[in-house]
Enzyme design. Structure first.
Site, PDB file in Angstrom:
ATOM      1  N   ARG A 108      36.388  40.472  45.024  1.00 34.03           N
ATOM      2  CA  ARG A 108      37.619  40.901  44.343  1.00 34.03           C
ATOM      3  C   ARG A 108      38.084  39.835  43.364  1.00 34.03           C
ATOM      4  O   ARG A 108      38.097  38.641  43.657  1.00 34.03           O
ATOM      5  CB  ARG A 108      38.710  41.172  45.380  1.00 34.03           C
ATOM      6  CG  ARG A 108      40.049  41.636  44.783  1.00 34.03           C
ATOM      7  CD  ARG A 108      41.035  40.506  44.625  1.00 34.03           C
ATOM      8  NE  ARG A 108      42.358  40.970  44.190  1.00 34.03           N
ATOM      9  CZ  ARG A 108      43.356  40.161  43.872  1.00 34.03           C
ATOM     10  NH1 ARG A 108      43.197  38.855  43.926  1.00 34.03           N
ATOM     11  NH2 ARG A 108      44.522  40.652  43.497  1.00 34.03           N
ATOM     12  N   GLY A 144      48.105  40.912  41.858  1.00 32.06           N
ATOM     13  CA  GLY A 144      47.281  40.846  40.662  1.00 32.06           C
ATOM     14  C   GLY A 144      46.891  42.172  40.066  1.00 32.06           C
ATOM     15  O   GLY A 144      46.780  42.302  38.840  1.00 32.06           O
ATOM     16  N   THR A 202      49.591  31.191  44.362  1.00 29.39           N
ATOM     17  CA  THR A 202      48.938  30.945  43.076  1.00 29.39           C
ATOM     18  C   THR A 202      49.708  29.868  42.306  1.00 29.39           C
ATOM     19  O   THR A 202      50.930  29.803  42.385  1.00 29.39           O
ATOM     20  CB  THR A 202      48.908  32.254  42.265  1.00 29.39           C
ATOM     21  OG1 THR A 202      48.061  33.191  42.921  1.00 29.39           O
ATOM     22  CG2 THR A 202      48.395  32.024  40.850  1.00 29.39           C
ATOM     23  N   THR A 220      52.239  35.060  38.621  1.00 29.91           N
ATOM     24  CA  THR A 220      51.942  34.945  40.050  1.00 29.91           C
ATOM     25  C   THR A 220      52.483  36.186  40.746  1.00 29.91           C
ATOM     26  O   THR A 220      53.682  36.468  40.679  1.00 29.91           O
ATOM     27  CB  THR A 220      52.569  33.680  40.669  1.00 29.91           C
ATOM     28  OG1 THR A 220      52.521  33.785  42.096  1.00 29.91           O
ATOM     29  CG2 THR A 220      54.013  33.470  40.244  1.00 29.91           C
ATOM     30  N   GLY A 221      51.604  36.932  41.378  1.00 29.92           N
ATOM     31  CA  GLY A 221      52.068  38.143  42.036  1.00 29.92           C
ATOM     32  C   GLY A 221      50.909  39.020  42.447  1.00 29.92           C
ATOM     33  O   GLY A 221      49.765  38.565  42.565  1.00 29.92           O
ATOM     34  N   GLY A 235      41.410  39.016  40.781  1.00 30.30           N
ATOM     35  CA  GLY A 235      42.765  39.407  40.420  1.00 30.30           C
ATOM     36  C   GLY A 235      43.094  39.078  38.976  1.00 30.30           C
ATOM     37  O   GLY A 235      42.221  38.981  38.116  1.00 30.30           O
TER      38      GLY A 235
END
Length: 327
Positions: free
Chosen positions: A222, A247, A194, A244-245, A224
């Site tokens: 989906r 979500g 991301t 960023t990770g 996030g």
């Protein structure tokens, strides 16, 4: 860590400005990147910094700066956004993005778009040319047709061999009931890559932007945290964040907003607030990832708990750098 080669200096802004970007958090072992790959990552991060900072240095807006920086990252196949977006479970791409102007609290977002080359541009168009904050799917793409500045591409334009390989590995692992979320061969999180940017301009305004292809092998439809204001993106008059990770955890814990809320209501420093949310609250809940954050004094925080995070910065004193791992 890499520093940028000397270039003709941009005109010095009257007031100090700052910019921080990321290309995603995840686990990338140091020996997993060859020297050519490493050079290209640093070069792309520096191109994004250059694009955003050129606007700030001439007195332009933080909003323009974050859009410009993110477009560079979306156009690079190195990151999970735009050209390098991951595949969903159906073998296609669904892209999400959001942008926010901290001074006015205006925001725009798109989710599940499939033919928009630069989703961050469409997110800004939603903010500036509709009464809404978020448009999704076919409705967002129909709106894109009304904006001449938005470029459409076939969904296959986003394909890259590396992302196809990631999908195939993830689906094999899923069939073998080993891991549906992680790529079992590399332990690389399925959401890695991301992109985002946060900027402070010469007028003291902050803006933040985030763009993503989501998670490898994600279910069709989906969404996030990246297009959700307060989860993956937030900006106000004091602070801006791009996350960023994983979500789902960033949504549940309103990570981007929580960092800035701690600055506003607790009086925490930006660094302390970002560290507490990213490195204590998110892992305790079972998630991982990172964030970039910037406050109105030009302070920058870049915490992550995932082993690595592609990132770059130009501080208010003009110093700059790019990095992938802790060093």
């Amino acid at each position: 860590m890499s520093t940028h080669a000397a270039e003709p200096a941009a005109p010095a802004p009257e007031r100090r400005v700052a910019l921080v970007i990321h290309g995603g958090a995840g686990f990338v072992p140091k020996d997993a990147l060859g020297e050519e790959d490493r050079r290209e990552v640093h070069a792309t991060l520096n191109r994004a910094l250059d694009a955003g900072y050129a606007i700030l240095a001439r007195g332009g807006s933080a909003l323009d700066a974050v859009e410009a920086a993110v477009v560079v990252l979306e156009d690079s196949p190195r990151f999970n956004a735009g050209k390098g977006a991951v595949f969903n479970a159906k073998g296609a791409h669904e892209l999400d993005a959001s942008i926010m102007d901290g001074h006015t609290r205006r925001a725009g977002a798109v989710a599940g778009v499939t033919t928009v080359r630069n989703p961050i541009r469409l997110a800004r168009a939603v903010m500036e040319h509709t009464p809404h904050v978020m448009l999704a799917g076919a409705g967002a793409e129909e709106f894109a047709d009304t904006r001449p500045e938005i470029r459409r591409v076939p969904n296959t334009w986003f394909d890259t061999p590396h992302r196809r390989e990631q999908l195939e590995k993830a689906q094999r692992a899923e069939r073998e009931k080993r891991a549906a979320v992680r790529d079992s061969d590399s332990d690389m999180p399925a959401y890695f890559g991301t992109v985002g940017a946060v900027a402070l301009d010469a007028q003291g305004r902050i803006a933040a932007a985030t763009s993503t292809g989501g998670m490898t092998n994600k279910r069709y439809g989906r969404v996030g945290d990246s297009p959700i204001i307060g989860a993956g993106t937030w900006a106000d008059e004091r602070c801006g964040v791009s996350g960023t990770g994983w979500g789902e955890f960033y949504i549940r814990y309103a990570v981007a907003h929580d960092i800035c809320a701690r600055v506003a209501y607790r009086g925490q420093s930006l660094q302390d607030a970002a560290e507490e949310v990213v490195n204590r609250i998110v892992p305790a809940a079972g998630g991982d990832g990172g964030a970039i954050a910037l406050d109105r004094d030009g302070n920058i925080a870049m915490p992550f708990n995932s082993g690595s995070m592609f990132r770059g910065w130009i501080r208010s004193d003009g110093s700059r750098g790019t990095a992938i791992h802790e060093d």
